[in-house]
Design an enzyme around this catalytic site. Structure first.
Site, mmCIF file in Angstrom:
data_model
loop_
_atom_site.group_PDB
_atom_site.id
_atom_site.type_symbol
_atom_site.label_atom_id
_atom_site.label_comp_id
_atom_site.label_asym_id
_atom_site.label_seq_id
_atom_site.Cartn_x
_atom_site.Cartn_y
_atom_site.Cartn_z
ATOM 1 N N ALA A 65 6.100 -5.332 -4.125
ATOM 2 C CA ALA A 65 6.479 -5.597 -2.986
ATOM 3 C C ALA A 65 5.367 -5.410 -2.102
ATOM 4 O O ALA A 65 4.434 -4.772 -2.402
ATOM 5 C CB ALA A 65 7.748 -4.507 -2.264
ATOM 6 N N GLY A 110 8.143 -4.474 -7.735
ATOM 7 C CA GLY A 110 9.135 -5.583 -7.237
ATOM 8 C C GLY A 110 9.017 -6.588 -8.200
ATOM 9 O O GLY A 110 9.850 -7.359 -8.323
ATOM 10 N N GLU A 113 10.691 -5.539 -11.370
ATOM 11 C CA GLU A 113 12.189 -5.806 -11.085
ATOM 12 C C GLU A 113 12.809 -7.346 -10.876
ATOM 13 O O GLU A 113 13.800 -7.512 -11.248
ATOM 14 C CB GLU A 113 12.174 -5.150 -9.837
ATOM 15 C CG GLU A 113 11.993 -3.689 -9.705
ATOM 16 C CD GLU A 113 11.942 -2.755 -8.602
ATOM 17 O OE1 GLU A 113 11.204 -3.062 -7.816
ATOM 18 O OE2 GLU A 113 13.006 -1.921 -8.397
ATOM 19 N N GLU A 133 5.501 2.538 -8.484
ATOM 20 C CA GLU A 133 5.924 3.021 -7.157
ATOM 21 C C GLU A 133 5.724 4.571 -6.884
ATOM 22 O O GLU A 133 5.396 4.985 -5.645
ATOM 23 C CB GLU A 133 7.499 2.952 -6.698
ATOM 24 C CG GLU A 133 7.792 1.591 -6.645
ATOM 25 C CD GLU A 133 8.057 0.714 -7.688
ATOM 26 O OE1 GLU A 133 7.900 1.148 -9.048
ATOM 27 O OE2 GLU A 133 8.526 -0.532 -7.952
#
Ligand code: COA
Length: 257
Positions: A65, A110, A113, A133
């Site tokens: 992200a 992300g 993911e 993260e």
């Protein structure tokens, strides 16, 4: 039509390329919004039988992200960010048409993911996977705590998420994250070859098979818990420090608050 994606349809295969190579294809709000729209088009367009998600450039699939959008977010805004990602990635996972991740470099946070939300993953031999993260005082927020467990098992998911370490494509294949490893120049051609095999089958059977496999042991509770926990990280000093330190290119100093 899209600001951050390249989308092309050829031989009934829709290739969606996340196109921010200067930011290693990090998922910002626009990418997430447009990815949702592109997946809606995969559902709706009868010309499309299957899809590929990949990243632009030679270095990254998606490096996570977009950390620059994390600064100043409240706990509630953090949860809203996670919820948006969950909605789009659920749509990918539950697509009645196969969506395969062609992972062509870093698949971190992300990005990992996103690849895990696809129906399976074929990767180039320079790919790297990880959920880093914790280095930012955060946790995976786009389904990673749930999907990684389903694929690699609880203990390995614990180790990968708690250490945040990056794994090579060979290690990722050993854990069952990656189905096949291919030279970078042959990656897209190989994914298309596999999808052409699937595209020749009955679409209803394909859709029903995806639906049944996705029904295996899925509970919404774990995902909802992740949304809340991700948001809670945004109320910590450590998360603000982690994101600021990344953007200022220095090591974070965490204080446990
Ligand atoms: N969010 C925002 N920007 C990102 C990003 C992310 N997740 N990942 C990379 N970028 C940006 C960098 O800030 C840099 O931008 P700049 O040139 O304007 O400074 C650019 O992409 C290139 O990245 P850089 O770090 O210089 O490349 P590198 O080869 O030295 O390192 C990585 C590659 C993937 C190891 C490193 O970029 C990284 O650790 N990224 C963050 C991974 C992460 O924590 N993801 C989870 C987010 S929740």
């Amino acid at each position: 039509m899209y600001e951050t994606l390249l989308v092309e349809i050829e031989n009934n295969i829709c290739t969606i390329t996340i196109n921010r190579p200067d930011k290693l294809n990090a998922i910002n709000k626009t990418v997430m919004e447009e990815l949702g729209k592109a997946v809606d088009e995969v559902y709706r367009n009868n010309e499309i039988k299957s899809a590929i998600i990949t990243g632009s450039g030679v270095k990254a699939f998606v490096a996570g992200a977009d950390i620059s959008e994390f600064q100043g977010l409240t706990k509630e805004q953090g949860s809203a960010l996670a919820q948006k990602g969950h909605d789009v990635f659920f749509k990918i996972e539950h697509s009645p048409k196969p969506i395969v991740a062609a992972v062509n470099g870093f698949a971190l946070g992300g990005g990992c993911e996103l690849a895990l939300a696809c129906h399976f993953i074929i990767a180039s031999d320079n790919a790297k996977f990880g959920q880093p993260e914790v280095n930012l005082g955060l946790i995976p927020g786009y389904g990673g705590t749930q999907r990684l467990v389903q694929i690699v098992g609880k203990n390995r998911a614990m180790e990968l998420i708690l250490t945040g370490r990056m794994v090579s494509v060979q290690e990722a294949q050993q854990y069952g994250i990656v189905n096949e490893v291919i030279a970078p120049r042959d990656l897209l051609a190989r994914v298309k070859e596999v999808l052409e095999v699937i595209n020749a089958k009955g679409p209803v059977a394909v859709a029903n098979a995806i639906g049944c496999i996705n029904h295996f042991d899925h509970t919404k509770a774990g995902y909802d818990y992740e949304v809340q926990q991700f948001g809670d990280c945004f109320a910590t000093e450590d998360m603000k420090e982690g994101a600021a330190a990344f953007l200022e290119k220095r090591k974070p100093v965490f204080i446990g608050k």
